[in-house]
Enzyme design. Structure first.
Site, PDB file in Angstrom:
ATOM      1  N   ARG A  92       0.245 -11.481 -40.951  1.00 54.66           N
ATOM      2  CA  ARG A  92       1.367 -12.200 -41.562  1.00 54.66           C
ATOM      3  C   ARG A  92       2.666 -11.425 -41.362  1.00 54.66           C
ATOM      4  O   ARG A  92       3.698 -11.780 -41.922  1.00 54.66           O
ATOM      5  CB  ARG A  92       1.103 -12.425 -43.052  1.00 54.66           C
ATOM      6  CG  ARG A  92      -0.012 -13.412 -43.321  1.00 54.66           C
ATOM      7  CD  ARG A  92      -0.227 -13.698 -44.803  1.00 54.66           C
ATOM      8  NE  ARG A  92      -1.256 -14.717 -44.984  1.00 54.66           N
ATOM      9  CZ  ARG A  92      -2.538 -14.488 -44.978  1.00 54.66           C
ATOM     10  NH1 ARG A  92      -2.982 -13.247 -44.808  1.00 54.66           N
ATOM     11  NH2 ARG A  92      -3.420 -15.462 -45.142  1.00 54.66           N
ATOM     12  N   ASP A 136      -5.381  -2.877 -35.344  1.00 58.95           N
ATOM     13  CA  ASP A 136      -5.401  -1.926 -36.452  1.00 58.95           C
ATOM     14  C   ASP A 136      -4.705  -0.682 -35.942  1.00 58.95           C
ATOM     15  O   ASP A 136      -5.022  -0.190 -34.848  1.00 58.95           O
ATOM     16  CB  ASP A 136      -6.825  -1.610 -36.913  1.00 58.95           C
ATOM     17  CG  ASP A 136      -6.826  -0.816 -38.216  1.00 58.95           C
ATOM     18  OD1 ASP A 136      -5.954  -1.080 -39.067  1.00 58.95           O
ATOM     19  OD2 ASP A 136      -7.684   0.063 -38.393  1.00 58.95           O
ATOM     20  N   SER A 137      -3.746  -0.237 -36.673  1.00 56.37           N
ATOM     21  CA  SER A 137      -2.964   0.888 -36.193  1.00 56.37           C
ATOM     22  C   SER A 137      -2.650   1.835 -37.334  1.00 56.37           C
ATOM     23  O   SER A 137      -2.759   1.476 -38.514  1.00 56.37           O
ATOM     24  CB  SER A 137      -1.669   0.398 -35.532  1.00 56.37           C
ATOM     25  OG  SER A 137      -0.923  -0.387 -36.436  1.00 56.37           O
ATOM     26  N   PHE A 161       8.871  -0.432 -39.281  1.00 51.49           N
ATOM     27  CA  PHE A 161       8.263  -0.441 -40.605  1.00 51.49           C
ATOM     28  C   PHE A 161       7.277   0.715 -40.684  1.00 51.49           C
ATOM     29  O   PHE A 161       7.095   1.463 -39.719  1.00 51.49           O
ATOM     30  CB  PHE A 161       7.568  -1.784 -40.877  1.00 51.49           C
ATOM     31  CG  PHE A 161       6.583  -2.201 -39.810  1.00 51.49           C
ATOM     32  CD1 PHE A 161       5.242  -1.889 -39.917  1.00 51.49           C
ATOM     33  CD2 PHE A 161       7.011  -2.905 -38.689  1.00 51.49           C
ATOM     34  CE1 PHE A 161       4.340  -2.268 -38.932  1.00 51.49           C
ATOM     35  CE2 PHE A 161       6.113  -3.294 -37.699  1.00 51.49           C
ATOM     36  CZ  PHE A 161       4.781  -2.969 -37.831  1.00 51.49           C
ATOM     37  N   GLY A 162       6.628   0.876 -41.826  1.00 52.08           N
ATOM     38  CA  GLY A 162       5.629   1.941 -41.974  1.00 52.08           C
ATOM     39  C   GLY A 162       6.222   3.323 -41.810  1.00 52.08           C
ATOM     40  O   GLY A 162       7.239   3.667 -42.427  1.00 52.08           O
ATOM     41  N   TYR A 163       5.611   4.106 -40.936  1.00 50.19           N
ATOM     42  CA  TYR A 163       6.021   5.496 -40.733  1.00 50.19           C
ATOM     43  C   TYR A 163       7.093   5.648 -39.646  1.00 50.19           C
ATOM     44  O   TYR A 163       7.457   6.773 -39.289  1.00 50.19           O
ATOM     45  CB  TYR A 163       4.802   6.343 -40.359  1.00 50.19           C
ATOM     46  CG  TYR A 163       3.719   6.366 -41.410  1.00 50.19           C
ATOM     47  CD1 TYR A 163       3.767   7.275 -42.468  1.00 50.19           C
ATOM     48  CD2 TYR A 163       2.644   5.488 -41.359  1.00 50.19           C
ATOM     49  CE1 TYR A 163       2.776   7.302 -43.438  1.00 50.19           C
ATOM     50  CE2 TYR A 163       1.643   5.498 -42.322  1.00 50.19           C
ATOM     51  CZ  TYR A 163       1.719   6.410 -43.357  1.00 50.19           C
ATOM     52  OH  TYR A 163       0.738   6.430 -44.322  1.00 50.19           O
ATOM     53  N   ARG A 199       1.538   0.112 -30.111  1.00 47.79           N
ATOM     54  CA  ARG A 199       1.149  -1.299 -30.163  1.00 47.79           C
ATOM     55  C   ARG A 199       1.515  -1.996 -28.863  1.00 47.79           C
ATOM     56  O   ARG A 199       0.746  -2.800 -28.342  1.00 47.79           O
ATOM     57  CB  ARG A 199       1.811  -1.997 -31.350  1.00 47.79           C
ATOM     58  CG  ARG A 199       1.312  -3.428 -31.560  1.00 47.79           C
ATOM     59  CD  ARG A 199       1.830  -4.043 -32.846  1.00 47.79           C
ATOM     60  NE  ARG A 199       1.310  -3.315 -34.000  1.00 47.79           N
ATOM     61  CZ  ARG A 199       2.020  -2.461 -34.730  1.00 47.79           C
ATOM     62  NH1 ARG A 199       3.273  -2.220 -34.446  1.00 47.79           N
ATOM     63  NH2 ARG A 199       1.476  -1.840 -35.750  1.00 47.79           N
TER      64      ARG A 199
END
Length: 203
Positions: free
Chosen positions: A10, A74-75, A157-159, A186
């Site tokens: 999403r 999945d990362s 986003f994320g790290y 990715r």
């Protein structure tokens, strides 16, 4: 008629990234859908020990529930000084799934006394494609770099704000989307999956 491909997420930024990669590789006729575009179905928790197993399980669930070819990834972040952690626990490192700021701050706190020369890390991504009754494929992409001491940048986003890729002075969050597509974990994994995705248009 366009070929439909479900990306089991999403996350709007992931959807746009895959669309840009497909368009650049001449696969713009493939219509990329997200989980918000299909009927809801039970999604199994990510409990496997590897990125590859998690990605394949997510893609399999999505493909079986919808009948569509499905891609899932999945990362996460693998930090050398933390023995490869957070790894598959990256999204919930601080305890709550998807709490990006808390996860990032916890990693910085854990590395507070780690000297700059030992702050190596890699973003890792496994991407899987499951085509109902036809094919399963899993690939992996890695993006080496270092962890800085304070976040910088508003993209990604994320790290991303604390990760500086090898050969760069900017963080992942300071790179333009097109730059990131060409080098990120990715992006590398999705490009490695493209030969399998291209087969969808040849049936």
């Amino acid at each position: 008629m366009s070929t439909r491909l479900l990306l089991a997420t999403r996350n709007g930024k992931k959807l746009e990234e895959l669309r840009r990669i497909l368009l650049k590789r001449g696969l713009g006729e493939i219509e990329v859908l997200g989980l918000s575009d299909v009927d809801e179905f039970p999604e199994a928790p990510e409990t496997a020990a590897t990125f590859e197993e998690n990605a394949l399980a997510k893609a399999h669930d999505a493909a079986m529930a919808t009948g569509l070819p499905a891609v899932a990834d999945d990362s996460g972040l693998s930090v050398d000084a933390l023995n490869g952690m957070p790894g598959v626990l990256s999204a919930r490192w601080a305890g709550e799934h998807g709490a990006d700021e808390a996860n990032l701050r916890l990693v910085l706190a854990q590395l507070r006394d780690t000297p700059d020369e030992r702050r190596g890390a890699a973003f890792v991504c496994a991407a899987a494609l499951v085509v109902p009754d036809r094919e399963e494929a899993v690939v992996r992409g890695e993006w080496r770099g270092t962890i800085i001491r304070e976040p910088r940048g508003a993209n990604g986003f994320g790290y991303d704000p604390i990760f500086v890729p090898e050969g760069e002075q900017r963080t992942s969050a300071e790179l333009a989307p097109a730059e990131k597509d060409s080098t990120s974990h990715r992006g590398r994994a999705l490009r490695a999956l493209l030969p399998h995705v291209r087969n969808l248009t040849q049936v």
